[in-house]
Design a protein around this motif. Structure first.
Motif, short mmCIF file in Angstrom:
data_model
loop_
_atom_site.label_atom_id
_atom_site.label_comp_id
_atom_site.label_asym_id
_atom_site.label_seq_id
_atom_site.Cartn_x
_atom_site.Cartn_y
_atom_site.Cartn_z
N LEU A 1 2.43 -10.14 1.63
CA LEU A 1 1.63 -9.23 2.04
C LEU A 1 1.22 -8.22 0.77
O LEU A 1 0.90 -7.48 1.49
CB LEU A 1 2.24 -8.87 3.05
N ARG A 2 1.84 -8.19 -0.43
CA ARG A 2 1.46 -7.35 -1.27
C ARG A 2 0.83 -7.88 -2.56
O ARG A 2 1.30 -8.23 -3.82
CB ARG A 2 2.99 -6.55 -1.68
N ARG A 3 0.01 -8.33 -2.33
CA ARG A 3 -1.41 -8.99 -2.98
C ARG A 3 -2.13 -7.84 -3.49
O ARG A 3 -2.15 -8.05 -5.23
CB ARG A 3 -1.97 -9.94 -2.95
N SER A 4 -3.15 -6.90 -3.47
CA SER A 4 -4.19 -5.98 -4.07
C SER A 4 -4.04 -4.99 -3.13
O SER A 4 -3.31 -4.54 -1.89
CB SER A 4 -5.12 -6.73 -4.11
N LEU A 5 -4.68 -3.57 -3.72
CA LEU A 5 -5.00 -2.49 -3.23
C LEU A 5 -6.25 -2.28 -3.89
O LEU A 5 -6.43 -1.95 -4.95
CB LEU A 5 -4.26 -1.14 -3.42
N THR B 1 5.39 -1.85 -7.14
CA THR B 1 5.02 -2.75 -5.86
C THR B 1 4.67 -3.58 -6.52
O THR B 1 5.21 -4.35 -5.72
CB THR B 1 4.57 -1.63 -5.06
N GLY B 2 4.50 -4.95 -7.37
CA GLY B 2 3.45 -5.60 -7.83
C GLY B 2 2.03 -5.67 -6.72
O GLY B 2 2.07 -7.14 -7.05
N VAL B 3 1.47 -4.82 -6.82
CA VAL B 3 0.63 -4.79 -6.51
C VAL B 3 -0.73 -4.20 -7.47
O VAL B 3 -0.67 -3.67 -7.86
CB VAL B 3 0.28 -4.01 -5.34
#
Length: 449
Positions: A344-348, A366-368
């Motif tokens: 659930l942490r792909r992009s922002l 965060t890996g985002v």
């Protein structure tokens, strides 16, 4: 007459200064670049209201320049004759003779030629003071001032005082506080309306630019500087075009533009792509918002004010004590989004605000992957903009957002996530997120089996 020690404010310096301002430099940088002190550059800018007080057109060459006057002074010290000086600098002998006679320093009774004094004399003699039309035409001045700063009145003609306002301090941007109530016609409206109200009176004419100059430039015209508060912008200084167009978002490189965002984020088929922004309240308070694009699941970022806000003096390039500086926002996003599983942490996707200046560190922590929307394109973050509108029910504009604790923000986020949404077929964001998580888990088990 002699100036003693002439000030360093030659027209050449001013012309170069305003040329650099027109190019987008700050008043301090422009002053250093043209060889004058930074306080002098700031004074020139403020006295001019952000507008050039001198023509930026280069000199025609008809008159002697300061460089030529320096050359004349050096050759004069070497006791060269008038004709030899004229031959060396490429001017007529009569020009040199007249220059030495008219613009020499007269202190002590002797004619001593110095370039700085000669330039001061030349600038003084070249002035052709012309009174502004607003000064000489009382009827025109009254008309302009009434439409610009006249009192608001009811239908029966009685005046409406409006709110009590703070004294005018010449600040460039009006703060979030009451402003003076006035008729507030724009200078262009005033200029155009004169032709309608006085069609046969050519003396009742003035351009809108002349009105702006009378407001912004110190000592120009008969209008007081504080009447800029009656303009819609309320600015005390005009912003040069190049500076207004310049964006302070050097952090946004082509690699992090929204056009590079994965296609799966656009169709909302895969969860884990978020949109974010700040909602701003009273006294620079703020709350951060994160919204998942597929499920509309919302998380709120707690951004309390830092210790010393409102009591310690501001420090240039110091920490953002209001609580939503780049470091504070990075830490808030990191602590909030890392509570979610990695899928659930792909992009922002964020607006182009300075609060995301540390987006590279955020990506490592965060890996985002962080992306930025195009300028003036809020629809590219439409989910977040819509959510912020819903949140204004709980956090209205003009209220202090720093008073709410993390627990209270979590409670409001839970309320929003438990509302059924039409776009989710009347599921709640929480139900939609749980359903997506469950489906991805089952797909993973089937694949491995």
């Amino acid at each position: 007459m002699s100036p003693g020690r002439p000030p360093v404010n030659r027209d050449e310096d001013r012309r170069r200064f305003w040329g650099l301002i027109a190019g987008g430099l700050s008043s301090e940088d422009a002053a250093v670049a043209c060889g004058v002190s930074m306080p002098l550059g700031t004074r020139w800018f403020r006295e001019g209201g952000g507008m050039p007080s001198i023509s930026l057109a280069p000199p025609s060459g008809r008159f002697l320049s300061f460089a030529e006057r320096e050359e004349i002074a050096l050759l004069r010290v070497r006791e060269l004759g008038v004709r030899e000086i004229a031959r060396r600098i490429g001017r007529s002998a009569s020009t040199i003779s007249r220059e030495l006679r008219r613009n020499a320093a007269t202190r002590g009774g002797a004619l001593d030629y110095r370039a700085s004094v000669a330039q001061w004399h030349a600038d003084r003699q070249a002035r052709r003071p012309k009174a502004s039309r607003l000064v000489v035409n009382e009827q025109l001045r009254a008309y302009v001032q009434e439409r610009l700063a006249g009192r608001v009145r009811r239908a029966d003609g009685t005046p409406v005082p409006g709110p009590a306002t703070a004294p005018w301090k010449g600040r460039n941007k009006p703060q979030r506080q009451d402003r003076r109530w006035a008729l507030a016609w724009s200078p262009e409206q005033i200029s155009r309306r004169l032709m309608v109200d006085f069609p046969n009176d050519e003396s009742m004419r003035i351009s809108h630019e002349a009105i702006y100059q009378a407001l912004y430039i110190h000592g120009r015209g008969a209008l007081e500087r504080e009447l800029v508060a009656c303009l819609r912008t309320g600015r005390a200084l005009r912003v040069p075009r190049a500076r207004a167009r310049r964006r302070h978002d050097g952090m946004v490189t082509p690699e992090v533009m929204i056009s590079r965002r994965p296609a799966e984020a656009e169709d909302r088929a895969v969860p884990g792509h978020w949109e974010g922004d700040l909602i701003i309240g009273l006294d620079k308070s703020a709350i951060g918002t994160l919204v998942e694009r597929s499920t509309r699941y919302t998380m709120l970022l707690h951004l309390p004010r830092m210790e010393g806000y409102g009591t310690e003096p501001r420090v240039k390039n110091g920490p953002a004590l209001a609580g939503h500086g780049a470091a504070a926002v990075r830490d808030a996003i990191t602590s909030t989004i890392t509570t979610l599983p990695a899928r659930l942490r792909r992009s922002l996707t964020w607006d182009r605000g300075k609060e995301m200046a540390q987006h590279a560190t955020l990506r490592l922590d965060t890996g985002v992957e962080v992306y930025f929307a195009d300028p003036h394109s809020p629809w590219q973050r439409g989910t977040n903009e819509n959510t912020n509108g819903l949140l204004r029910q709980y956090f209205p504009k003009g209220t202090d957002l720093a008073r709410w604790s993390l627990n209270e923000l979590t409670a409001i986020a839970a309320v929003l996530n438990s509302r059924p949404r039409k776009t989710l077929n009347w599921k709640t964001p929480t139900e939609a997120l749980n359903q997506l998580l469950l489906s991805t888990q089952q797909d993973g088990v089937a694949t491995t089996g």
